[in-house]
Scaffold this active site. Structure first.
Site, PDB file in Angstrom:
ATOM      1  N   LYS A 208      -9.556   6.102  -2.323  1.00  0.00           N
ATOM      2  CA  LYS A 208      -8.916   4.876  -1.840  1.00  0.00           C
ATOM      3  C   LYS A 208      -8.929   4.848  -0.313  1.00  0.00           C
ATOM      4  CE  LYS A 208      -4.308   2.780  -1.528  1.00  0.00           C
ATOM      5  NZ  LYS A 208      -2.880   2.997  -1.848  1.00  0.00           N
TER       6      LYS A 208
ATOM      7  N   ASP B 277       1.326  -5.694  -3.091  1.00  0.00           N
ATOM      8  CA  ASP B 277       1.463  -4.348  -2.545  1.00  0.00           C
ATOM      9  C   ASP B 277       0.943  -3.289  -3.507  1.00  0.00           C
ATOM     10  OD1 ASP B 277       2.130  -2.496  -0.621  1.00  0.00           O
ATOM     11  OD2 ASP B 277       4.234  -2.340  -1.216  1.00  0.00           O
TER      12      ASP B 277
ATOM     13  N   ARG C 264      -5.003   0.104  -6.543  1.00  0.00           N
ATOM     14  CA  ARG C 264      -5.634   0.204  -7.867  1.00  0.00           C
ATOM     15  C   ARG C 264      -6.693  -0.884  -8.055  1.00  0.00           C
ATOM     16  NH1 ARG C 264       0.077  -0.184 -10.600  1.00  0.00           N
ATOM     17  NH2 ARG C 264       0.477   0.763  -8.562  1.00  0.00           N
TER      18      ARG C 264
ATOM     19  N   GLU D  33      -2.212  -2.929  -4.299  1.00  0.00           N
ATOM     20  CA  GLU D  33      -3.609  -3.281  -4.034  1.00  0.00           C
ATOM     21  C   GLU D  33      -4.569  -2.119  -4.218  1.00  0.00           C
ATOM     22  OE1 GLU D  33      -2.915  -0.732  -0.920  1.00  0.00           O
ATOM     23  OE2 GLU D  33      -1.558  -2.263  -1.667  1.00  0.00           O
TER      24      GLU D  33
ATOM     25  N   ASP E  49      -1.758  -0.773   5.104  1.00  0.00           N
ATOM     26  CA  ASP E  49      -1.221  -1.580   4.012  1.00  0.00           C
ATOM     27  C   ASP E  49       0.072  -2.238   4.454  1.00  0.00           C
ATOM     28  OD1 ASP E  49      -0.554  -2.729   1.622  1.00  0.00           O
ATOM     29  OD2 ASP E  49       0.168  -0.872   0.713  1.00  0.00           O
TER      30      ASP E  49
ATOM     31  N   LYS F  85       5.827  -5.399   3.134  1.00  0.00           N
ATOM     32  CA  LYS F  85       6.711  -4.239   3.163  1.00  0.00           C
ATOM     33  C   LYS F  85       7.751  -4.403   4.266  1.00  0.00           C
ATOM     34  CE  LYS F  85       3.145  -0.796   1.909  1.00  0.00           C
ATOM     35  NZ  LYS F  85       3.740  -0.188   0.710  1.00  0.00           N
TER      36      LYS F  85
ATOM     37  N   ASP G 261      -2.601   5.398   4.221  1.00  0.00           N
ATOM     38  CA  ASP G 261      -2.933   4.853   2.904  1.00  0.00           C
ATOM     39  C   ASP G 261      -4.415   5.010   2.580  1.00  0.00           C
ATOM     40  OD1 ASP G 261      -1.638   3.900   0.662  1.00  0.00           O
ATOM     41  OD2 ASP G 261      -2.134   1.812   1.066  1.00  0.00           O
TER      42      ASP G 261
END
Length: 460
Positions: free
Chosen positions: A228, A310, A314, A312, A233, A240, A251
């Site tokens: 990933k 949030d 996956r 995202e 993010d 967030k 992230d």
């Protein structure tokens, strides 16, 4: 920076590593003046304590390093690293005291004390250098240390200097170093080549989304690593709060970890056909950001209802996993900083992983203990499949309720790995506070355990 052993030298200082319960026995074999110096210096063998013993001319003739008690060592990953950080600058060789089965791990911990993230300000890593002891694979240990340094550097770099462009450049530099090939599908080409969810997640950012692809090796089992690469993010339109956004530069820790593992594999010339896939995006807020309630169609053809922008990671992994499965690999491994639920379950120090393969799981558990890279198996719990099936679409990216968040994310990803043999790691990739061999900041989680287990898992 390059982490390496000191060259052998007649001037390196002998280092005696002494556990607390063994100090009295060690002193019985030493001259009286050494015993007096130890007593005067208050050295007890406590972990992390060091003492230089002078010779007749006043110059140091040896050094002592405390190794603590069994109970204290059980709570530390690299016990000797605590002493390495306290020793003054110079070259040392281990003269006694480290058990043979711990020697390689302690050497790795020592090398890692030399790591510092000094891109933006001068830092002060440990200056004591170690001569490689007889009986260890010095080249392998240096490979592990420098792969870890690569991972830490990537995670520690802020998003201002580590967006999708720079992450692609890092992959290209690694590929060039080891003769691999690397390219990327960028921007609207993602739509043309059927990676719609990677495009959707990253389209609102200033730097274009992309799928980075690296390949190396022409013989052996096919191993595909998927990491990933969400370089920052914000949470998207499900923005967030500020305190939850503070560490979101990490992230892309999954991408950093698979690049570290790839570096190990290539440097050690494992006989595999390696493929690395990194969906690299920023999850930003703009007029064209994807929205809660949207329904996306994935590369695999499965539709996904967006109940939280949030969740995202996956989504971008799903398209990459679908591509990975199309190559019919012998093993797919995905790594991602995916869920807070994983941290609630096992904290920051353990790397939770999922697999349906009991043989691989057992091999990984043994390897993790050997590599000082702790992991913990989590279940692909079949009854929770209904939690990711919203009815309006094939899948839900953020099931309602607060339960089993890491498991439902892993089940979501498994849908896209198809029939391939699959392992998924839901890692943290961050060391919250300084520890022996581990500076505060970016951290590799899982690559050393995987590297150690791969020969058994793939039959190398």
């Amino acid at each position: 920076m390059t982490l390496s052993f000191a060259p052998p030298s007649e001037t390196s200082l002998p280092l005696h590593v002494i556990a607390q319960p063994d100090l009295d026995d060690w002193l019985k074999d030493q001259p009286e003046q050494i015993a007096q110096w130890v007593e005067a210096g208050g050295f007890t063998g406590a972990m992390g304590k060091v003492l230089l013993i002078p010779g007749p001319d006043g110059a140091p003739q040896m050094a002592l390093a405390g190794y603590g008690k069994n109970s204290s060592r059980a709570r530390k990953r690299f016990p000797l690293a605590a002493a390495a950080e306290a020793l003054p600058k110079g070259n040392y060789h281990i003269a006694s005291g480290v058990p043979s089965d711990a020697l390689s791990t302690e050497c790795l911990g020592w090398l890692l004390t030399g790591y510092a993230f000094d891109r933006y300000a001068n830092q002060s890593p440990a200056k004591a250098r170690l001569v490689a002891p007889d009986g260890v694979d010095a080249q392998r240990i240096e490979v592990l240390a420098n792969a870890e340094a690569l991972t830490r550097d990537l995670v520690n770099t802020p998003a201002s200097d580590m967006g999708p462009d720079q992450l692609q450049a890092a992959a290209e530099n690694l590929a060039q170093e080891f003769g691999a090939t690397c390219d990327a599908v960028v921007g609207d080409a993602l739509l043309e080549q059927n990676f719609p969810m990677i495009h959707t997640v990253g389209r609102a950012a200033a730097q274009a989304p992309r799928l980075i692809k690296m390949t190396w090796g022409t013989t052996g089992p096919k191993l595909t690593l998927v990491g990933k690469g969400v370089c920052f993010d914000t949470g998207g339109l499900n923005l967030k709060p500020g305190n939850s956004m503070a560490l979101m530069k990490k992230d892309m820790g999954g991408a950093a970890n698979v690049l570290g593992l790839a570096r190990m594999i290539m440097a050690l010339k494992l006989p595999v056909q390696l493929r690395v896939l990194i969906p690299a995006v920023e999850n930003s807020v703009s007029g064209n950001a994807f929205r809660p309630g949207d329904i996306l169609t994935s590369r695999k053809g499965l539709t996904v209802e967006i109940n939280n922008t949030d969740a995202e990671g996956r989504l971008v992994l799903a398209d990459a996993l679908a591509l990975a499965d199309e190559g019919e690999p012998d093993l797919i491994i995905s790594m991602a900083t995916l869920t807070g639920a994983a941290r609630v379950a096992v904290g920051p120090d353990l790397a939770p992983f999922y697999t349906d393969d009991d043989t691989a799981a057992n091999a990984l558990a043994r390897a993790a203990a050997q590599a000082a890279d702790p992991v913990w198996r989590m279940p692909f719990h079949e009854p929770y499949e209904t939690m990711i099936e919203p009815g309006i679409a094939d899948l839900d990216n953020a099931p309602a309720g607060a339960f089993a968040g890491s498991i439902t994310a892993a089940l979501f990803l498994r849908r896209f790995a198809g029939e391939s043999r699959y392992m998924h790691f839901d890692i943290y990739s961050w060391q919250p506070g300084k520890a022996p061999g581990r500076s505060k900041g970016g951290l590799g989680q899982g690559p050393r355990a995987l590297l150690t287990a791969l020969p058994e898992i793939l039959g190398l």
